[in-house]
Design an enzyme around this catalytic site. Structure first.
Site, PDB file in Angstrom:
ATOM      1  N   CYS A   3     -29.617  20.142  11.248  1.00 10.08           N
ATOM      2  CA  CYS A   3     -29.471  20.066   9.443  1.00 10.08           C
ATOM      3  C   CYS A   3     -29.515  21.261   8.762  1.00 10.08           C
ATOM      4  CB  CYS A   3     -30.932  18.866   9.516  1.00 10.08           C
ATOM      5  SG  CYS A   3     -32.219  19.616   9.771  1.00 10.08           S
ATOM      6  N   CYS A   6     -32.753  23.650   9.344  1.00  9.01           N
ATOM      7  CA  CYS A   6     -32.448  24.424  10.542  1.00  9.01           C
ATOM      8  C   CYS A   6     -31.560  25.826  10.030  1.00  9.01           C
ATOM      9  CB  CYS A   6     -31.235  24.004  11.740  1.00  9.01           C
ATOM     10  SG  CYS A   6     -32.439  22.592  12.785  1.00  9.01           S
ATOM     11  N   ASP A 442      -1.242  40.309 -16.716  1.00  8.11           N
ATOM     12  CA  ASP A 442      -0.274  41.694 -16.651  1.00  8.11           C
ATOM     13  C   ASP A 442       1.067  41.494 -17.061  1.00  8.11           C
ATOM     14  OD1 ASP A 442       0.347  44.720 -16.139  1.00  8.11           O
ATOM     15  OD2 ASP A 442       0.695  43.821 -14.552  1.00  8.11           O
ATOM     16  N   ASP A 641      -1.028  42.588 -10.486  1.00  3.21           N
ATOM     17  CA  ASP A 641      -0.917  43.022  -8.836  1.00  3.21           C
ATOM     18  C   ASP A 641      -1.739  43.190  -7.946  1.00  3.21           C
ATOM     19  OD1 ASP A 641      -1.523  45.643  -9.649  1.00  3.21           O
ATOM     20  OD2 ASP A 641       0.629  46.244 -10.271  1.00  3.21           O
ATOM     21  N   ASP A 645      -3.929  47.373 -11.553  1.00  4.28           N
ATOM     22  CA  ASP A 645      -5.151  46.373 -12.651  1.00  4.28           C
ATOM     23  C   ASP A 645      -6.627  46.456 -11.622  1.00  4.28           C
ATOM     24  OD1 ASP A 645      -3.122  46.129 -14.479  1.00  4.28           O
ATOM     25  OD2 ASP A 645      -2.522  44.881 -12.781  1.00  4.28           O
TER      26      ASP A 645
END
Length: 757
Positions: A3, A6, A442, A641, A645
């Site tokens: 669960c 845990c 871009d 890219d 950037d």
């Protein structure tokens, strides 16, 4: 783990270990992701921490150099951990199925005896309680022993989990019934039926059937949860087990883990490429859909990159291995998906908090319920009502569905994204993406192809367009300028045979001058050609029109005469306009950012339907522009890219890197679009919205289920309707809630990148 509690326990234990900076445990994935200092601790030590908490662990095996890998560190076997985990999951499923089969077989006669209510004479015998005891004991202490063992581990560490609720609930029903069978006089409230005194009622069926139903629910949940990891398994299945390499002048098949960078690898038609590399000889079309989601094969020739796991469809090729093992594009994708599935979305924190404190609260509610009914109910029924409501509250309120609500949806969503060529770095990025309202694109390489191409050929009177292009291309064969390369490519595409220039001279910033087949050819800007011979007024006007449209005009003079114009532009990708229209229909504002001159930038923006342009922005200034948009209150995604950037990608709320091939793990980006196609931006946002919608549905039903079921289990309707929730019904409902949450998450497997909202 059984669960969410845990998972919280293991996470807390790992986070508190020496040398650990951060730990995250995914209950649905059964995986712990730990960031640690290797100078202080190790994987083996961290595995010991998990074992000390009462759990088993599958940890990566440490490898060392050997002769087979020429002294280099041996790459981990592909999918080693996934295979080991799959073996463990399959074994766990078989154990649950076996335990359920035994529990169901023994519980059924107990249930029949209990449901007869003394109406069947054969079953209404004093010794029948002993039969129920004999049938129930193997169920509780055999099939259900795991619940009691888990509860004991939890008690030793002073916390409570799902096992605690089940163990206390079924243990109370079983223990009460054992005492009532062995010493019926112990209970003062004996019943009287048909004038004869009988012993206290027993609830063996509640204990036995609850365990059988919970085992059944866990069995279904394990099978359904296993399907949430299908995406990684399908990706790993694409990696061949062996590779055909050329060593010592002969071909030999070697295990994939023994291929090293620099090996020469041979691939025949119909075979999968083993590792990443660069083609040295041969040619073929390669199906790269597993990387990009694009179904059309990609032509490969010497110098082109190929990637492990892709399918060679037509010709034989030989390539030099460049990346192997965990460095291949496929393994990087798998790593990104693993990390994404291990990271929690902010929305998961609420569920974690609730699941962590819910169990003690439920135990408290169950005790209060028992006390209230024991003192409020009539003497002859108070123990029965108190015990039934106590067990029902414990069983029905297990917070398993809450713990599964978020991680299962994120696992399926990120896995499906990877299959569609959308790599999402984590749950936080997945959640944040659905909040976006502004997309910054871009220009070069994102909206456009990033490579200049010839767009127009304008010939003056007396000159043929094809001849003009052929002579210009011949002159440009000695140039390394991208514009010259575009002119040469255009001539080749038209089948024009460009020849090598006899003389060649480049004039920086202006153009080139060459002698081609004895003719003087000048290609350059207005000033360059004016030195040779002033262009006509018509060419001047046409050049101005082309410049207004965002194209770069190059004047051509032949033998001192103005011959014409060649226009070059970085053309928009064919899908860019469609992708931008889709983003706008989704209610997103689209902005283009570029270092180009404003006139050129605005012309390119008009072609693809963008209204707002940020032009003449240097690479280092792109991040500032992103922050300026954020200052306006916008939630911004930067799409680029992933190289120039990178600062802007990191500054944005969500950075999306468009790129294909080996550059799949762009560290600055939150989302990588493998296809190199702007339509992936809309697909990523749609996937985010679909996943968040699924998480909200899961959380709603999990919360709604617990809020609604607790009062019913506590018996609030009993005084008005006489209706009491059976512990058996409570256990069935609890199991169903967990399975339904996983099943709802699995619906994301049907997500298609090109689908609408």
């Amino acid at each position: 783990m059984s669960c969410a509690a845990c998972a919280a326990t293991i996470e807390k234990g790992l986070a508190g270990a020496a040398g650990v900076h951060r730990a995250s445990v995914n209950f649905a994935a059964q995986r712990a992701t730990v960031e640690f200092d290797p100078a202080v601790t190790s994987v083996a030590t961290l595995g010991g921490v998990v074992r000390s908490l009462g759990y088993r662990v599958i940890a990566p095996a440490e490898t060392a150099p050997d002769d087979a890998t020429h002294g280099r560190p041996k790459s981990p076997a592909v999918g080693e951990i996934e295979n080991a985990m799959q073996v463990e999951r399959d074994a766990e499923y078989r154990r649950l199925r076996r335990r359920f089969a035994i529990a169901a077989a023994l519980s059924l006669p107990v249930l029949i005896i209990a449901m007869s209510h003394g109406r069947i004479a054969f079953l209404n015998q004093p010794w029948m309680n002993w039969v129920q005891l004999a049938l129930t004991t193997p169920v509780v202490l055999g099939c259900g022993w795991g619940f009691f063992r888990g509860a004991w581990h939890a008690l030793r560490r002073r916390f409570a989990d799902m096992n605690t609720l089940i163990a206390v609930g079924t243990g109370a029903a079983y223990g009460y019934s054992v005492v009532a069978t062995i010493r019926p006089s112990f209970f003062a409230a004996a019943h009287t039926a048909n004038g004869h005194a009988t012993g206290a009622p027993v609830y063996f069926e509640a204990a036995a059937v609850i365990i059988a139903l919970i085992l059944f629910g866990r069995m279904l949940e394990a099978r359904a949860r296993d399907r949430t990891g299908d995406a990684i398994r399908r990706l790993l299945a694409l990696q061949p087990r062996t590779a055909r390499v050329l060593r010592d002048g002969r071909e030999c098949d070697v295990p994939i883990g023994e291929v090293v960078a620099g090996d020469c690898v041979l691939v025949r038609p119909g075979e999968r490429i083993a590792v990443d590399g660069v083609v040295e000889s041969g040619g073929s079309a390669v199906d790269e859909s597993m990387l990009t989601g694009e179904s059309m094969p990609v032509d490969k020739s010497p110098g082109d990159e190929v990637f492990g796991g892709t399918l060679n469809t037509s010709g034989a090729i030989r390539f030099r291995a460049t990346k192997v093992g965990a460095e291949t594009a496929l393994q990087q994708i798998v790593r990104l998906v693993r990390e994404a599935q291990g990271r929690k979305a902010p929305i998961a924190r609420l569920a974690d908090v609730v699941a962590g404190v819910f169990t003690p609260i439920v135990i408290g509610i169950a005790i209060v319920t028992f006390v209230i009914w024991y003192f409020a109910a009539p003497v002859e029924t108070r123990l029965n009502l108190a015990l039934l409501t106590f067990v029902s509250v414990l069983i029905i309120a297990c917070p398993c569905a809450l713990g599964l609500a978020t991680p299962t949806a994120i696992m399926v969503g990120t896995g499906r994204g990877a299959e569609q060529g959308i790599l999402i770095r984590g749950g936080e990025a997945l959640e944040r993406a659905h909040q976006l309202d502004t997309i910054v694109l871009d220009k070069t390489g994102t909206i456009t192809t990033g490579r200049p191409a010839l767009t127009d050929v304008v010939a003056e009177a007396g000159f043929d367009e094809n001849e003009l292009l052929r002579l210009a291309a011949s002159a440009e064969r000695g140039s390394e300028h991208p514009v010259g390369a575009a002119i040469v490519r255009a001539a080749e595409e038209k089948g024009l045979s460009a020849v090598a220039p006899e003389q060649f001279q480049a004039v920086a910033g202006r153009g080139i001058e060459a002698t081609v087949e004895g003719r003087q050819v000048v290609v350059g800007n207005r000033e360059m050609v004016r030195d040779a011979r002033a262009p006509s007024a018509g060419l001047e006007a046409r050049a101005e029109e082309l410049a207004q449209d965002g194209r770069t005009p190059m004047f051509v003079a032949i033998d001192g005469r103005p011959a014409g114009l060649l226009a070059v532009a970085d053309r928009a990708r064919p899908e860019s306009r469609e992708a931008i229209e889709t983003l706008r229909r989704m209610g997103l504002s689209v902005v283009m950012i570029t270092g180009d001159h404003r006139r050129t930038a605005e012309a390119a923006a008009r072609q693809v339907g963008i209204d707002r342009v940020l032009a003449e922005v240097r690479p280092e200034g792109k991040a500032e522009q992103v922050r300026a948009l954020q200052a306006e209150g916008r939630v911004v995604a930067m799409v680029g890219d992933g190289i120039n950037d990178a600062p802007a990608l990191a500054a944005a709320d969500i950075g999306m890197a468009i790129g294909v091939g080996a550059d799949v793990a762009v560290e600055a980006a939150d989302i990588t679009l493998m296809r190199g196609d702007l339509r992936g931006v809309a697909a990523a946002i749609r996937l985010s919205r679909a996943t968040l919608r699924t998480i909200r549905q899961n959380l709603f039903w999990a919360f709604f289920y617990n809020v609604l079921s607790l009062p019913l289990a506590a018996g609030v309707l009993y005084p008005f309707t006489g209706w009491l929730l059976s512990p058996i019904v409570a256990s069935a409902a609890m199991s169903f809630s967990s399975v339904s949450v996983v099943a709802n998450s699995l619906r994301l497997r049907a997500f298609a990148a090109g689908s609408g909202e």
